[in-house]
Design an enzyme around this catalytic site. Structure first.
Site, short mmCIF file in Angstrom:
data_model
loop_
_atom_site.label_atom_id
_atom_site.label_comp_id
_atom_site.label_asym_id
_atom_site.label_seq_id
_atom_site.Cartn_x
_atom_site.Cartn_y
_atom_site.Cartn_z
CG ASP A 99 -1.97 -1.08 1.19
OD1 ASP A 99 -2.46 -1.39 0.09
OD2 ASP A 99 -2.31 -1.61 2.26
CG ASP A 114 -6.52 -1.73 -1.68
OD1 ASP A 114 -6.70 -2.94 -1.88
OD2 ASP A 114 -5.63 -1.28 -0.93
#
Length: 176
Positions: free
Chosen positions: A137, A156
């Site tokens: 991330d 995401d």
């Protein structure tokens, strides 16, 4: 002057429907683009940052290299490692089911956009789990350094946009 109507040429490709505009290929292509963008962005961030390093871009947005061994919002991240295989299996099974749905509904554009984004995002994160044991991330939004939304990535984002489009498509269906 009358024009002669052309008949569609038979195809050996079992993923292409006989009716025009119902091909599975564009939807798989969209998912592949999401996977490519996701993986390229993650490779770039891992080459430029060390774990935990942050670069402030604006007053509300940073780039940061973070790892997530769990699912959304680090759900089950503290577990012993079984979650890696569990979430990988969910991503693969969901993607296979999405391919089935795309094949059955390839002419429904909004529905297929939603599914393709979800599948591309799911597979982008599955690749991370298989290669690294965690999801990479790097997008970090925050409010005055007091509240940080959990870091996330392009995969995401694609899943969230796809889910939103899916809801919109269902609401449109209900209205009809």
């Amino acid at each position: 002057m009358a024009t002669k109507k052309r008949s569609a040429a038979p195809t050996a490709n079992k993923f292409v429907s006989k009716s025009s505009g119902n091909s599975l290929v564009p939807w798989l292509g969209l998912a592949a683009i999401i996977i490519l963008l996701d993986q390229l962005s993650k490779i770039t961030v891992t080459k430029l940052f060390t774990y935990g390093e942050t670069l402030s871009i604006t007053s509300f947005f940073n780039l940061v290299l973070a790892y997530n061994k769990g699912a959304a919002f680090s759900f089950l991240a503290a577990e012993s490692g079984w979650q890696r295989y569990f979430f990988t299996a969910i991503g693969v099974v969901a993607s296979l089911f999405i391919i089935y749905l795309l094949k059955q509904n390839a002419g429904q554009r909004l529905f297929c956009w939603a599914l393709s984004l979800i599948m591309g995002g799911a597979l982008g994160n599955v690749i991370d789990r298989l290669l690294y044991g965690h999801v990479i991330d790097f997008l970090d939004f925050h409010y005055k350094e007091l509240y940080h939304f959990p870091a996330f990535n392009i995969a995401d984002s694609a899943i969230c946009i796809g889910a939103g489009l899916f809801i919109l498509d269902e609401l449109r269906r209900v209205k009809k």
